[in-house]
Design a protein around this motif. Structure first.
Motif, PDB file in Angstrom:
ATOM      1  N   VAL A 100      46.900  -6.438  53.602  1.00  0.00           N
ATOM      2  CA  VAL A 100      46.701  -7.462  54.647  1.00  0.00           C
ATOM      3  C   VAL A 100      46.078  -6.800  55.885  1.00  0.00           C
ATOM      4  CG1 VAL A 100      47.872  -9.010  56.272  1.00  0.00           C
ATOM      5  CG2 VAL A 100      48.497  -9.063  53.867  1.00  0.00           C
ATOM      6  N   THR A 155      43.180 -14.781  49.760  1.00  0.00           N
ATOM      7  CA  THR A 155      44.472 -14.903  50.465  1.00  0.00           C
ATOM      8  C   THR A 155      45.684 -14.969  49.542  1.00  0.00           C
ATOM      9  OG1 THR A 155      44.159 -17.288  50.571  1.00  0.00           O
ATOM     10  CG2 THR A 155      43.563 -16.036  52.533  1.00  0.00           C
ATOM     11  N   THR A 187      54.326  -9.562  64.212  1.00  0.00           N
ATOM     12  CA  THR A 187      55.011 -10.619  63.449  1.00  0.00           C
ATOM     13  C   THR A 187      54.476 -10.699  62.014  1.00  0.00           C
ATOM     14  OG1 THR A 187      53.468 -12.249  64.309  1.00  0.00           O
ATOM     15  CG2 THR A 187      55.566 -12.055  65.453  1.00  0.00           C
ATOM     16  N   GLN A 188      53.735  -9.680  61.593  1.00  0.00           N
ATOM     17  CA  GLN A 188      53.162  -9.700  60.241  1.00  0.00           C
ATOM     18  C   GLN A 188      54.260  -9.955  59.195  1.00  0.00           C
ATOM     19  OE1 GLN A 188      51.711  -5.971  58.639  1.00  0.00           O
ATOM     20  NE2 GLN A 188      49.987  -6.977  57.712  1.00  0.00           N
ATOM     21  N   GLY A 189      53.951 -10.801  58.236  1.00  0.00           N
ATOM     22  CA  GLY A 189      54.873 -11.056  57.122  1.00  0.00           C
ATOM     23  C   GLY A 189      55.786 -12.251  57.333  1.00  0.00           C
ATOM     24  N   GLU A 190      55.993 -12.663  58.603  1.00  0.00           N
ATOM     25  CA  GLU A 190      56.968 -13.734  58.866  1.00  0.00           C
ATOM     26  C   GLU A 190      56.586 -15.052  58.199  1.00  0.00           C
ATOM     27  OE1 GLU A 190      58.001 -14.223  62.948  1.00  0.00           O
ATOM     28  OE2 GLU A 190      58.932 -12.256  63.079  1.00  0.00           O
ATOM     29  N   GLY A 191      55.303 -15.296  58.045  1.00  0.00           N
ATOM     30  CA  GLY A 191      54.872 -16.559  57.444  1.00  0.00           C
ATOM     31  C   GLY A 191      54.981 -16.584  55.922  1.00  0.00           C
ATOM     32  N   TYR A 192      55.341 -15.449  55.319  1.00  0.00           N
ATOM     33  CA  TYR A 192      55.331 -15.363  53.856  1.00  0.00           C
ATOM     34  C   TYR A 192      56.648 -15.786  53.209  1.00  0.00           C
ATOM     35  CZ  TYR A 192      50.835 -13.025  53.813  1.00  0.00           C
ATOM     36  OH  TYR A 192      49.494 -12.749  53.942  1.00  0.00           O
ATOM     37  N   LEU A 226      58.582 -18.568  53.128  1.00  0.00           N
ATOM     38  CA  LEU A 226      58.565 -19.836  52.372  1.00  0.00           C
ATOM     39  C   LEU A 226      57.630 -19.724  51.172  1.00  0.00           C
ATOM     40  CD1 LEU A 226      59.068 -23.013  52.129  1.00  0.00           C
ATOM     41  CD2 LEU A 226      56.909 -23.215  53.352  1.00  0.00           C
ATOM     42  N   LEU A 227      56.451 -19.169  51.386  1.00  0.00           N
ATOM     43  CA  LEU A 227      55.442 -19.122  50.331  1.00  0.00           C
ATOM     44  C   LEU A 227      55.934 -18.349  49.113  1.00  0.00           C
ATOM     45  CD1 LEU A 227      52.231 -18.404  52.455  1.00  0.00           C
ATOM     46  CD2 LEU A 227      53.279 -20.579  51.929  1.00  0.00           C
TER      47      LEU A 227
END
Lengths: 329, 322
Positions: B234, B48, B244-249, B251-252
């Protein structure tokens, strides 16, 4: 011949508009404008199915419909409602996430201006009591009942007993939506099942691909876990990937989740997901638009429809899977 | 002895981030030995962390050049979408990857032209393109996710994200190669110097004859292409694409870059720092859960790690300049 053709043309000219009007007059929603908050983001898995339902209903009844998106933010929902008020539509469909207190004054203002309001997905019980006779209904799952039904189904299907370990991954922090996870925990704990609850982080909520190490880490720490309940559609869809990475075989653990998507269907076929609770989001969109039109035209009071009673497993997947691909289930 | 002290002083930021990483890893090994003393969790991390890590490495170059790119989550979705569509039409994941890279490059060119050609500050330009790419993608997809379960059967899937020798996630190897390439680019290639000069003082860089415009556009194109690569990988790993792919990245990636010691003002930053930053940010949540703490602790620990790291970097940078 020419005369007959000219007469025919003249008749078509006279009767054409009449027949169109006659057809239009037959449609329940002609001349109505519905303001519809889909709740989630543009392209969100769940709210796109809601959108498809509302769009289909608006086409069926010949109503004009305006869609707005709130990214699941209660503040944005209120903002969209205020914008909707300014548009003076026939009716507004809201998702109830902000709650009765937040919506109260604005719904009052809407009713004073003759705008019909109805709620979907998350109920607004106080507002519904006040305005149900004026068309304020609720279409959607009862979060607590749906969660409790899922937990009972898990106990029955997976033969969960006192002392067995279960993992629940949910969104308790969301006011009403969180009741689903709460109900799952309540039923499991009452049955004596040892439950490990994990709150879904905002990053994982938006992008399920980040969830892999969490599942691996949990299963490494708790190899005796018998059932995983994933209270999140997009995460349920990725359980096959998570379990493959964690080197867990389909028969090693039972997995239950919510919302059917093409990826979830694939996971069910491969045995990585065993049970899906279906909130039937298409119905939320469809019936709420009908609610507004029927109240406007015939004065019907608000409907109360619980859409969350369905379960999908390997036994009935073949019927529902093609519909999921079209965004209808 | 003096030279060792100088070495430590010169690389203080990198030593700090390594120390933070060691402390975290040691803590997890102590509190969750059943997880962190076995290989499975590290294999999960290797599967991941590379996706966000690749983007963070490219973002490091962007930030060093004095720019920022907030559009990458949407570019990731757009690239993933073109990958999925190209694969659906041709059944060729290779062509899908070419389409994803081309989409990323195009997004990079658009960002570069807006920033360099139209002089729009990158933070503003990329907010605009973030909305544009996400909107366009969702519009074209009709809001529906795309499933590609059969891609798992292709040889290219095995090459890019398969489990080599039945255990090693291929994406970790590609990430390692990309990291080495970017280290060379930054430290052994003229582009690295150009980026630092542009980030430090673009007017002075211009006067020194550095092709500032070309360098700035290049860095956005590199960023776009790496984002495209990550988006396609991915999709292959998950065997699906979702709107919504990518939205969580978001902050990371930024946390990895800044925890890694890259200066927000440009001109300074290391690939090593970002690599360790990406590993730290990627391992926290699973570590907390395996340690038996509630997931509610995750964000607080993220906050502590970020605050401690950036404070230490600020202090050490000031100290090393004295």
């Amino acid at each position: 011949m020419l005369k007959r053709f000219a007469l025919l043309l003249f008749a078509a000219f006279l009767l054409g508009p009449l027949s169109v009007n006659a057809n239009a007059a037959d449609r329940t929603g002609t001349g109505m404008h519905i303001w519809f908050d889909t709740g989630g983001p543009v392209g969100g898995t769940y709210n796109t199915v809601v959108y498809n339902g509302a769009k289909a209903a608006a086409e069926d009844i010949d109503a004009k419909i305006t869609f707005v998106y709130s990214d699941w933010s209660p503040e944005k929902m209120i903002e969209n409602f205020k914008t909707g008020l300014a548009e003076k539509p026939t009716g507004i469909v809201v998702m109830g996430h902000p709650g009765d207190a937040a919506y109260g004054p604005f719904i009052k203002e809407a009713r004073e201006n003759g705008i019909i309001v109805t709620a979907i997905d998350t109920p607004l019980p106080e507002t519904q009591t006040q305005y149900q006779s004026q068309g304020f209904g609720y279409i959607g799952p009862d979060a607590y009942n749906q969660g409790a039904a899922m937990a009972r189904e898990c106990i029955q299907r997976f033969d969960l007993k006192k002392g067995d370990r279960a993992f629940v991954w949910g969104l308790k922090r969301l006011p009403t939506r969180g009741l689903r996870a709460t109900a799952i925990l309540d039923v499991f704990e009452k049955e004596g099942v040892i439950v490990d609850y994990l709150e879904i982080s905002p990053e994982v909520d938006k992008d399920p691909s980040i969830g892999t190490p969490i599942v691996t880490g949990y299963l490494a720490a708790h190899p005796d876990c018998k059932v995983m309940v994933i209270d999140h559609g997009a995460l349920t869809a990725q359980m096959e990937n998570f379990l493959r990475t964690a080197a867990v075989k389909p028969e090693d653990i039972d997995v239950a989740g919510f919302s059917l998507s093409p990826a979830t269907a694939s996971a069910i076929k491969n045995g990585y997901v065993d049970l899906i609770g279906d909130a039937q989001p298409f119905l939320l969109g469809y019936f709420s638009v009908l609610q507004i039109a029927l109240t406007e035209k015939y004065g019907f009071s608000g409907l109360n429809v619980d859409t969350g009673g369905g379960f999908i497993g390997a036994d009935n997947l073949s019927l529902i899977e093609p519909l999921a691909k079209q965004g209808l289930r | 002895m003096q030279s060792f002290v100088d070495y430590l002083k010169f690389n203080a930021v990198q030593w700090t981030i390594t120390f933070v990483f060691m402390v975290l890893l040691f803590s997890f090994m102590v509190f969750a030995p059943h997880t962190f003393l076995h290989s499975r969790i590290y294999i999960a991390y290797l599967s991941t962390i590379p996706f966000a890590g690749m983007i963070a490495i490219a973002m490091t170059l962007v930030v060093i050049s004095g720019e920022i790119d907030l559009s990458f989550p949407s570019v990731m979705a757009a690239s993933g979408f073109t990958f999925a569509k190209a694969y659906a039409f041709t059944s060729s994941p290779e062509l899908g990857l070419v389409a994803a890279l081309a989409t990323g490059a195009l997004a990079g060119v658009v960002n570069g032209v807006l920033v360099v050609g139209f002089k729009v500050p990158s933070i503003i330009a990329t907010i605009g393109t973030q909305f544009f790419w996400r909107g366009l993608t969702v519009l074209l997809a009709g809001g529906l996710a795309l499933n590609m379960a059969e891609i798992r059967e292709t040889a290219f899937h095995h090459l890019m994200v398969g489990r080599w020798f039945d255990w090693l996630p291929a994406q970790a190897v590609w990430f390692a190669l990309l990291t080495a390439l970017f280290w060379l680019l930054l430290n052994r290639h003229v582009l690295g110097d150009h980026l630092r000069f542009c980030g430090d003082n673009s007017s002075a860089a211009q006067m020194m004859g550095i092709p500032v415009a070309r360098t700035r556009i290049s860095v956005f194109v590199i960023m776009g292409m790496v984002t495209g690569l990550s988006g396609a990988m991915v999709c292959m790993e998950m065997a699906s694409w979702w709107p919504t792919q990518g939205e969580g990245y978001m902050l990371l990636v930024f946390a990895a870059v800044f925890v890694g010691g890259t200066s927000v003002f440009g001109g300074q930053g290391t690939i090593y720092g970002t690599l360790v930053g990406a590993i730290i940010i990627g391992m926290i949540e699973a570590g907390i859960i395996s340690s038996g703490l509630s997931g509610l602790w995750t964000r607080m620990v993220y906050g502590i790690v970020i605050i401690v790291s950036v404070s230490a970097h600020a202090f050490l940078t000031k100290y090393s300049k004295k």
